[in-house]
Design a protein around this motif. Structure first.
Motif, short mmCIF file in Angstrom:
data_model
loop_
_atom_site.label_atom_id
_atom_site.label_comp_id
_atom_site.label_asym_id
_atom_site.label_seq_id
_atom_site.Cartn_x
_atom_site.Cartn_y
_atom_site.Cartn_z
N GLY A 9 0.83 -1.20 0.00
CA GLY A 9 0.00 0.00 0.00
C GLY A 9 0.87 1.25 0.00
O GLY A 9 2.08 1.18 -0.21
N ARG A 11 3.23 4.02 0.96
CA ARG A 11 4.29 4.08 1.96
C ARG A 11 5.18 5.30 1.72
O ARG A 11 5.24 5.83 0.62
CB ARG A 11 5.16 2.80 1.91
CG ARG A 11 4.45 1.56 2.40
CD ARG A 11 4.18 1.64 3.88
NE ARG A 11 3.59 0.41 4.37
CZ ARG A 11 4.30 -0.63 4.81
NH1 ARG A 11 5.61 -0.59 4.78
NH2 ARG A 11 3.69 -1.71 5.25
N ASP A 12 5.92 5.63 2.77
CA ASP A 12 6.81 6.78 2.70
C ASP A 12 7.97 6.50 1.74
O ASP A 12 8.47 5.38 1.66
CB ASP A 12 7.36 7.06 4.10
CG ASP A 12 8.03 8.41 4.18
OD1 ASP A 12 7.36 9.36 4.59
OD2 ASP A 12 9.22 8.51 3.83
N ARG A 14 11.01 7.08 2.00
CA ARG A 14 12.28 6.64 2.60
C ARG A 14 12.37 5.12 2.70
O ARG A 14 13.43 4.59 2.98
CB ARG A 14 12.48 7.31 3.96
CG ARG A 14 11.82 6.62 5.12
CD ARG A 14 11.87 7.45 6.38
NE ARG A 14 10.72 8.35 6.43
CZ ARG A 14 10.21 8.84 7.56
NH1 ARG A 14 10.77 8.58 8.69
NH2 ARG A 14 9.14 9.61 7.52
N GLU A 15 11.26 4.41 2.50
CA GLU A 15 11.32 2.95 2.52
C GLU A 15 11.84 2.39 1.19
O GLU A 15 12.09 1.20 1.07
CB GLU A 15 9.92 2.36 2.79
CG GLU A 15 9.41 2.60 4.18
CD GLU A 15 8.15 1.79 4.50
OE1 GLU A 15 7.80 0.88 3.71
OE2 GLU A 15 7.53 2.08 5.52
N ALA A 59 13.17 -1.12 2.47
CA ALA A 59 12.89 -1.25 3.90
C ALA A 59 11.51 -1.85 4.14
O ALA A 59 11.00 -1.81 5.25
CB ALA A 59 13.00 0.10 4.58
N GLY A 60 10.93 -2.42 3.09
CA GLY A 60 9.60 -3.01 3.23
C GLY A 60 9.62 -4.46 2.77
O GLY A 60 10.40 -5.26 3.26
#
Lengths: 88, 179
Positions: A9, A11-12, A14-15, A59-60
């Motif tokens: 979904g 996400r920011d 930075r991920e 990062a996800g």
């Protein structure tokens, strides 16, 4: 900046890790000319408008995706999994 | 072969700050299950005796102490249960020693996580039963919401003390501010 991951979904930013143009997914044939390879590796369009890039949800969930965005309005228009795209 | 003693990363550490508890969970066995292309349904069938199937994206399921959590694209972690034989169906790897599991429960839990997690932590966006891959600060994490004010976190074992420190600082800061 928010990026829609097809799995996680919205996400920011930075991920995510930015890889580069969608052109990286369009590998020319081994039998093709050296110009095709040169084009795929080095020659990039710089569109004012809709552009498609490869991003990695580092990062996800670890999925690679192609994100469509508009370089003029900064609008993010959607994303799709690279794995699905290739029918893998 | 000698009998080796498995030690958890934080030796069962526990901290209570203003009614919010941060504690290490001994997760037992952790198995990464990555179904081969097109085998997700078959893997789900094979897991059914445990009381759950292969988890949907962004979710986890628990049954009789066993837990399965979505852990990425076409990957799940089976925790605290023996993995059924998935030969030919999925790549299964033992990751028991690679992770630390924490539980964070209490009135400060949501606010503490909100300091580090770049995700909407409201109940409507991240409900009970949801799981997410998202960073804690800069550390890769599997985050599960087990209750309205309760979370289960999985982080790399090598970063266990750093993660603990960050959460502890957040809890103490929030408690001090409220006092």
């Amino acid at each position: 900046m928010r990026i829609p991951c097809p799995l996680c979904g919205s996400r920011d930013r930075r991920e995510f890790y930015y890889y580069g143009s969608e052109d990286y997914l369009k590998r020319p044939s081994d039998q093709g000319s050296i110009d095709d390879l040169d084009n795929q590796l080095f020659l990039r369009d710089n569109p004012a408008g809709v552009t498609r890039d490869v991003w990695y949800h580092e990062a996800g969930c670890g999925a690679w995706m192609v994100v469509t965005r508009n370089t003029v309005s900064h609008e993010v228009l959607g994303s799709e999994l690279v794995a699905k795209k290739k029918g893998a | 072969m000698p009998e080796l003693i498995a030690k958890t990363a934080l030796a069962g550490k526990k901290l209570v700050v203003a009614g919010t508890t941060l504690a290490e969970i001994d997760h037992g066995a952790v198995r990464s299950i990555a179904p081969y292309p097109g085998q997700e349904l078959a893997v789900g069938q094979a897991l059914l005796p445990l009381g759950f199937g292969f988890p949907a994206v962004n979710s986890f399921a628990e049954k009789d102490g066993a837990l399965i959590a979505w852990a990425g694209r076409e990957q799940a972690f089976l925790i605290g249960a023996d993995c059924p034989d998935l030969g030919g169906l999925a790549a299964v790897t033992d990751q028991s020693g690679g992770w630390v599991s924490l539980s964070l429960q209490g009135p400060l839990a949501v606010e503490a996580l909100a300091r580090y997690v770049p995700m909407d932590m409201r109940l409507a966006a991240f409900p009970v039963g949801a799981a997410a891959r998202t960073p804690l600060y800069h550390m890769s994490m599997v985050l599960m919401r087990v209750a309205e004010d309760g979370f289960r976190l999985m982080l790399f074992r090598s970063m266990a003390r750093t993660a603990w420190h960050e959460i502890e600082v957040a809890l103490k800061t929030l408690a001090a501010r409220a006092a």
